[in-house]
Design a protein around this motif. Structure first.
Motif, mmCIF file in Angstrom:
data_model
loop_
_atom_site.group_PDB
_atom_site.id
_atom_site.type_symbol
_atom_site.label_atom_id
_atom_site.label_comp_id
_atom_site.label_asym_id
_atom_site.label_seq_id
_atom_site.Cartn_x
_atom_site.Cartn_y
_atom_site.Cartn_z
ATOM 1 N N LYS A 97 0.816 -1.444 -0.097
ATOM 2 C CA LYS A 97 -0.220 -0.050 0.018
ATOM 3 C C LYS A 97 0.783 1.292 -0.223
ATOM 4 C CE LYS A 97 -3.679 2.445 2.237
ATOM 5 N NZ LYS A 97 -4.763 2.394 3.324
ATOM 6 N N GLU B 134 1.289 12.866 -0.495
ATOM 7 C CA GLU B 134 -0.131 12.884 -0.654
ATOM 8 C C GLU B 134 -0.502 11.661 -0.253
ATOM 9 O OE1 GLU B 134 -2.389 15.553 -0.786
ATOM 10 O OE2 GLU B 134 -0.796 16.609 -0.137
ATOM 11 N N ARG B 135 0.034 10.574 -0.924
ATOM 12 C CA ARG B 135 -0.487 9.276 -1.007
ATOM 13 C C ARG B 135 -0.408 8.911 0.535
ATOM 14 N NH1 ARG B 135 2.828 6.764 -4.618
ATOM 15 N NH2 ARG B 135 3.943 5.261 -2.872
ATOM 16 N N LYS C 173 -0.661 10.286 3.179
ATOM 17 C CA LYS C 173 -2.087 10.815 4.073
ATOM 18 C C LYS C 173 -3.077 9.768 4.193
ATOM 19 C CE LYS C 173 -0.892 15.837 3.294
ATOM 20 N NZ LYS C 173 -1.443 16.877 2.613
ATOM 21 N N GLU C 174 -3.232 8.904 3.013
ATOM 22 C CA GLU C 174 -4.298 7.825 3.063
ATOM 23 C C GLU C 174 -3.831 6.729 3.871
ATOM 24 O OE1 GLU C 174 -4.824 7.296 -1.317
ATOM 25 O OE2 GLU C 174 -5.116 9.382 -1.638
ATOM 26 N N CYS C 175 -2.746 6.570 4.373
ATOM 27 C CA CYS C 175 -2.259 5.512 4.838
ATOM 28 C C CYS C 175 -2.052 5.484 6.581
ATOM 29 C CB CYS C 175 -0.791 5.124 4.366
ATOM 30 S SG CYS C 175 -0.670 4.867 2.663
#
Length: 152
Positions: free
Chosen positions: A22, A80-81, A83-85
């Protein structure tokens, strides 16, 4: 003799594989059950089997004395990616004195992960801002040879 792979001992290999997939887009290229090698050469080993390998139950995590380092060309996109983890940060994004942006965080077993902006990208960012090659070399504390290679 050559170094083959760094190997991390993990408490839940499936959770760790999912984390590295991920966050970094890594995937399994060799699966031996209790040992899995991911793209990029990172190997994961289950804590149960590793205890048998070294003959002790004395395995510790979170020692803050070792890190795995990744470099990213598009650091802003990665940030940015991220932040989704679900990440436990050691520190937020920071800029080192030489201009490289980095972030450090833990994987599920508290191994330190550092992601740094690719140094060639840092050089190009400074050049694009109007700095001269000599100014960039001084700012980054690198030889002109490195700057010249980045400009090709």
């Amino acid at each position: 003799m050559k170094l083959k792979n760094p190997m991390l001992v993990v408490t839940d290999i499936d959770r760790s594989v999912e984390f590295y997939k991920k966050v970094f887009g890594l995937h399994i290229i060799m699966d031996f059950g209790a040992n899995k090698t991911l793209t990029g050469g990172l190997a994961l080993q289950t804590v149960e089997t590793y205890k048998n390998f070294i003959g002790t139950n004395d395995i510790s995590f979170g020692g803050n004395n070792f890190e795995i380092y990744f470099e990213e060309d598009d650091f802003d996109k990665f940030a940015e990616r991220l932040k989704e983890c679900d990440i436990e940060y050691i520190h937020p994004i920071m800029e080192h004195s030489w201009g490289q942006r980095v972030v450090r965080f833990y994987d599920p077993d508290k191994h330190i992960i550092e992601v740094g902006e690719n140094m060639k990208v840092v050089c190009k960012r400074f050049l694009d801002s109007g700095m001269t090659p000599e100014q960039v070399a001084k700012r980054m504390n690198v030889p002109m040879k490195f700057i010249n290679a980045c400009m090709r």
